[in-house]
Design a protein around this motif. Sequence first.
Motif, PDB file in Angstrom:
ATOM      1  N   PRO A 117      21.094   9.305  30.757  1.00  0.00           N
ATOM      2  CA  PRO A 117      21.540  10.360  30.997  1.00  0.00           C
ATOM      3  C   PRO A 117      21.148  11.595  31.868  1.00  0.00           C
ATOM      4  CG  PRO A 117      21.508  10.665  29.250  1.00  0.00           C
ATOM      5  CD  PRO A 117      20.434   9.401  29.511  1.00  0.00           C
ATOM      6  N   ARG A 118      21.795  12.436  32.359  1.00  0.00           N
ATOM      7  CA  ARG A 118      20.881  13.633  33.647  1.00  0.00           C
ATOM      8  C   ARG A 118      21.406  14.607  32.847  1.00  0.00           C
ATOM      9  NH1 ARG A 118      21.356  12.074  39.623  1.00  0.00           N
ATOM     10  NH2 ARG A 118      21.806  10.039  39.754  1.00  0.00           N
ATOM     11  N   LEU A 121      20.188   4.884  21.459  1.00  0.00           N
ATOM     12  CA  LEU A 121      20.273   6.288  20.951  1.00  0.00           C
ATOM     13  C   LEU A 121      20.548   6.909  22.655  1.00  0.00           C
ATOM     14  CD1 LEU A 121      19.739   9.031  18.583  1.00  0.00           C
ATOM     15  CD2 LEU A 121      18.290   9.067  21.199  1.00  0.00           C
ATOM     16  N   ARG A 122      21.185   7.680  23.074  1.00  0.00           N
ATOM     17  CA  ARG A 122      20.721   8.530  24.121  1.00  0.00           C
ATOM     18  C   ARG A 122      21.071  10.216  23.998  1.00  0.00           C
ATOM     19  NH1 ARG A 122      24.077   7.220  29.228  1.00  0.00           N
ATOM     20  NH2 ARG A 122      25.934   7.734  28.197  1.00  0.00           N
ATOM     21  N   CYS A 123      20.817  10.963  24.466  1.00  0.00           N
ATOM     22  CA  CYS A 123      20.567  12.305  24.119  1.00  0.00           C
ATOM     23  C   CYS A 123      20.865  12.708  25.114  1.00  0.00           C
ATOM     24  CB  CYS A 123      19.122  12.691  23.982  1.00  0.00           C
ATOM     25  SG  CYS A 123      18.926  14.781  23.076  1.00  0.00           S
ATOM     26  N   GLY A 124      21.796  14.062  25.369  1.00  0.00           N
ATOM     27  CA  GLY A 124      22.052  14.534  27.190  1.00  0.00           C
ATOM     28  C   GLY A 124      22.986  14.080  27.245  1.00  0.00           C
ATOM     29  N   VAL A 125      24.157  13.260  26.900  1.00  0.00           N
ATOM     30  CA  VAL A 125      25.204  12.402  27.369  1.00  0.00           C
ATOM     31  C   VAL A 125      26.607  13.324  27.790  1.00  0.00           C
ATOM     32  CG1 VAL A 125      24.768  10.716  26.256  1.00  0.00           C
ATOM     33  CG2 VAL A 125      26.650  11.955  25.138  1.00  0.00           C
ATOM     34  N   GLU A 126      27.575  13.992  28.295  1.00  0.00           N
ATOM     35  CA  GLU A 126      27.991  14.427  28.363  1.00  0.00           C
ATOM     36  C   GLU A 126      29.129  15.016  27.340  1.00  0.00           C
ATOM     37  OE1 GLU A 126      29.402  16.573  31.916  1.00  0.00           O
ATOM     38  OE2 GLU A 126      26.674  15.821  32.071  1.00  0.00           O
ATOM     39  N   ARG A 127      29.736  15.695  27.388  1.00  0.00           N
ATOM     40  CA  ARG A 127      30.594  15.492  26.006  1.00  0.00           C
ATOM     41  C   ARG A 127      32.163  14.618  26.805  1.00  0.00           C
ATOM     42  NH1 ARG A 127      33.546  19.778  22.876  1.00  0.00           N
ATOM     43  NH2 ARG A 127      35.348  19.348  23.159  1.00  0.00           N
ATOM     44  N   PRO A 128      32.490  14.377  25.820  1.00  0.00           N
ATOM     45  CA  PRO A 128      32.914  12.929  25.345  1.00  0.00           C
ATOM     46  C   PRO A 128      34.216  13.176  25.528  1.00  0.00           C
ATOM     47  CG  PRO A 128      31.622  12.451  23.615  1.00  0.00           C
ATOM     48  CD  PRO A 128      31.133  14.071  23.943  1.00  0.00           C
ATOM     49  N   ALA A 186      22.864  19.477  22.196  1.00  0.00           N
ATOM     50  CA  ALA A 186      22.534  18.726  23.487  1.00  0.00           C
ATOM     51  C   ALA A 186      23.612  17.685  22.300  1.00  0.00           C
ATOM     52  CB  ALA A 186      21.548  18.237  23.276  1.00  0.00           C
ATOM     53  N   TYR A 187      24.781  17.001  23.537  1.00  0.00           N
ATOM     54  CA  TYR A 187      25.317  15.329  23.003  1.00  0.00           C
ATOM     55  C   TYR A 187      24.471  14.329  22.426  1.00  0.00           C
ATOM     56  CZ  TYR A 187      29.261  18.920  23.490  1.00  0.00           C
ATOM     57  OH  TYR A 187      30.363  19.507  23.167  1.00  0.00           O
ATOM     58  N   VAL A 188      24.405  13.812  21.273  1.00  0.00           N
ATOM     59  CA  VAL A 188      23.614  12.849  21.236  1.00  0.00           C
ATOM     60  C   VAL A 188      24.378  11.101  20.749  1.00  0.00           C
ATOM     61  CG1 VAL A 188      21.783  12.276  19.755  1.00  0.00           C
ATOM     62  CG2 VAL A 188      21.672  14.187  20.195  1.00  0.00           C
ATOM     63  N   GLU A 189      24.687  10.357  21.562  1.00  0.00           N
ATOM     64  CA  GLU A 189      25.615   9.483  21.725  1.00  0.00           C
ATOM     65  C   GLU A 189      24.957   8.074  20.328  1.00  0.00           C
ATOM     66  OE1 GLU A 189      28.161   8.159  25.138  1.00  0.00           O
ATOM     67  OE2 GLU A 189      25.973   6.373  24.688  1.00  0.00           O
ATOM     68  N   ALA A 193      12.906   9.928  27.471  1.00  0.00           N
ATOM     69  CA  ALA A 193      12.593  10.338  26.413  1.00  0.00           C
ATOM     70  C   ALA A 193      14.202  10.932  26.024  1.00  0.00           C
ATOM     71  CB  ALA A 193      11.851  11.267  26.496  1.00  0.00           C
ATOM     72  N   LEU A 194      14.993  10.495  26.915  1.00  0.00           N
ATOM     73  CA  LEU A 194      16.318  10.514  26.779  1.00  0.00           C
ATOM     74  C   LEU A 194      16.830   9.728  25.505  1.00  0.00           C
ATOM     75  CD1 LEU A 194      15.030  12.996  29.053  1.00  0.00           C
ATOM     76  CD2 LEU A 194      17.884  12.647  29.784  1.00  0.00           C
ATOM     77  N   THR A 195      16.245   8.553  26.074  1.00  0.00           N
ATOM     78  CA  THR A 195      17.114   7.059  25.175  1.00  0.00           C
ATOM     79  C   THR A 195      16.047   6.438  24.465  1.00  0.00           C
ATOM     80  OG1 THR A 195      15.948   5.819  27.296  1.00  0.00           O
ATOM     81  CG2 THR A 195      18.216   6.915  27.615  1.00  0.00           C
ATOM     82  N   ALA A 196      16.627   5.659  23.202  1.00  0.00           N
ATOM     83  CA  ALA A 196      15.629   5.066  22.158  1.00  0.00           C
ATOM     84  C   ALA A 196      16.549   3.831  21.723  1.00  0.00           C
ATOM     85  CB  ALA A 196      15.506   5.871  21.018  1.00  0.00           C
TER      86      ALA A 196
END
Length: 160
Positions: free
Chosen positions: A35-36, A81-88, A125-128, A69-72
């Motif tokens: 994510p950006r 897991l992706r952190c910092g994604v856009e609001r769905p 932060a949005y976490v997906e 650090a934004l993905t796991a």
Amino acid sequence: MIALRVRPAALPPLALLLAAVGCTSADGDASVAVPRASAQVTGVCRDLDDALPSGVDDLDRRDPSPASALTAGWGNPAIILRCGVERPARMNDLDADGVEVDGVGWLLEKRDDGSFRFTTALRRAYVEVTIPKARTAHGMAPLVDLAPAVKKAVPEGIAD
């Protein structure tokens, strides 16, 4: 495994190339888009990365590529897991399905391929979290493992 003996001189160059590509080893690790996120959200995501468990749903951590650090990830096929994604966009739907797992609210989306995507709600932060179809039999067990880290690292509130 079946072994084939092929005489290279009998194959055209394109077939040789395809055979070489098909024989290269692949570890099956996932590749995901990073994510950006803004600098503030990236800081929250780094804190979350530090707090994430080494295991989720009895699966060892195997982070996707590229490293961030934004993905796991855990397991193969991977729970991602992706952190910092856009609001769905689905969060605007009053009929959207939501669940709460150990104090963390999640938007639930069943995808066309049979996988599930969960996105945190009411966090800074949005976490997906995406659970592949092959791992959906355990329901929300991965969220139970992830909730303590999300509660610790991602403050409550509305993401920018």
